[in-house]
Design an enzyme around this catalytic site. Structure first.
Site, PDB file in Angstrom:
ATOM      1  N   HIS A  75       8.025   6.580  -0.925  1.00 15.62           N
ATOM      2  CA  HIS A  75       7.382   6.812  -2.298  1.00 15.62           C
ATOM      3  C   HIS A  75       6.583   8.179  -2.327  1.00 15.62           C
ATOM      4  O   HIS A  75       6.365   8.425  -3.714  1.00 15.62           O
ATOM      5  CB  HIS A  75       6.781   5.723  -2.669  1.00 15.62           C
ATOM      6  CG  HIS A  75       5.296   5.644  -2.157  1.00 15.62           C
ATOM      7  ND1 HIS A  75       5.133   4.804  -0.829  1.00 15.62           N
ATOM      8  CD2 HIS A  75       4.050   6.064  -2.364  1.00 15.62           C
ATOM      9  CE1 HIS A  75       3.884   4.704  -0.546  1.00 15.62           C
ATOM     10  NE2 HIS A  75       3.179   5.590  -1.213  1.00 15.62           N
ATOM     11  N   ASP A 113       9.658   1.528   3.785  1.00 16.98           N
ATOM     12  CA  ASP A 113       9.261   2.793   3.211  1.00 16.98           C
ATOM     13  C   ASP A 113       9.080   3.936   4.088  1.00 16.98           C
ATOM     14  O   ASP A 113       7.634   4.237   4.335  1.00 16.98           O
ATOM     15  CB  ASP A 113       8.080   2.484   2.338  1.00 16.98           C
ATOM     16  CG  ASP A 113       7.423   3.482   1.326  1.00 16.98           C
ATOM     17  OD1 ASP A 113       8.362   4.460   1.320  1.00 16.98           O
ATOM     18  OD2 ASP A 113       6.413   3.086   0.438  1.00 16.98           O
ATOM     19  N   SER A 193      -1.196   6.756   1.944  1.00 19.68           N
ATOM     20  CA  SER A 193       0.245   6.738   2.167  1.00 19.68           C
ATOM     21  C   SER A 193       0.862   7.785   3.074  1.00 19.68           C
ATOM     22  O   SER A 193       0.674   8.885   2.609  1.00 19.68           O
ATOM     23  CB  SER A 193       1.002   6.782   0.776  1.00 19.68           C
ATOM     24  OG  SER A 193       0.454   5.782  -0.254  1.00 19.68           O
TER      25      SER A 193
END
Length: 239
Positions: A75, A113, A193
């Protein structure tokens, strides 16, 4: 006096200070108190291991896992293309780290991810003759395994623009591991992230993908590096 009352009082004073300009140091002290509550500390020297193995995107984090190779999230990488730039271990000083172009992007084929990026070796900015990526960073090593209640740390760039791209470290413990998912209670915020989750030996056990953003949350999440995921990453490390 109740600790929560002290923190709220300091926060109120900080707001007043920002308006009146009485004492900017009060704001910094308030932030330090809040970070202490979260077990978060600012990294003072990003040029030493393991901090020099962490890189910054404009709104996220990544880390070095081998020659010209970094790991982040899908992402995160979806907003980038070949030729875009990352910055190695910035610390708020525009002369530190080096800025490098992305050479390739490889997403993990499963639902996890994870994305692997390969980077041009020579910096396009910073340093009198341009930094060499592999001389300017130190790659993290895989941990053999991990278990519940292990102590961990998360290193990255929470709220990077707000924090002037300064690096922070938060500490906590592993709360659960199920298949490829690892949950932990170290405090994280937007910008974390792609941060590495490290054990007490500074070996990487996973990559952060999301969290609750609350003190004491046990549901902050990382992709746990299983043998299959490690194998995928190894195949994409530049030789």
């Amino acid at each position: 006096m109740n600790k929560n009352i002290v923190i709220k009082s300091m926060a109120a004073l900080a707001i007043l200070t920002s308006v009146t300009g009485i004492n900017a140091a009060v704001v910094e002290e308030t932030q330090q108190i809040a970070n202490a509550e979260k077990n978060v500390t600012q990294v003072k020297d990003t040029n030493i291991f393991p901090y020099n193995g962490v890189v910054s995107f404009k709104d996220a984090t990544g880390f070095v896992i081998g020659k010209n190779t970094i790991i982040t999230n899908k992402h995160v990488s979806k907003d980038y293309k070949v030729g875009d730039r990352i910055t190695a271990h910035p610390d708020g000083d525009k002369g530190n780290g080096g800025i490098y172009k992305i050479k390739s992007i490889s997403d993990y084929p499963g639902d996890e991810d994870i994305s692997v990026m390969n980077i041009e070796e020579q910096a396009v900015e910073r340093g009198p003759k341009g930094f060499n990526f592999n001389e300017n960073v130190q790659a993290l090593n895989f941990a053999k395994d991990a278990k519940v209640d292990d102590k961990i740390k998360v290193i990255g760039y929470p709220l990077p623009a707000q924090n002037s791209f300064k690096q922070f470290e938060s500490t906590g413990t592993i709360k659960r591991i199920k298949d490829n998912i690892l949950n932990f209670d170290a405090y994280i915020e937007p910008g974390n992230s792609g941060s590495p989750v490290l054990n007490s030996n500074n070996e990487v056990i996973g990559v952060v993908y999301g969290g609750i953003g609350k003190i004491g949350s046990e549901y902050n999440g990382a992709v746990y590096f299983t043998p299959q995921i490690k194998d995928f990453i190894q195949k994409h490390i530049e030789q």
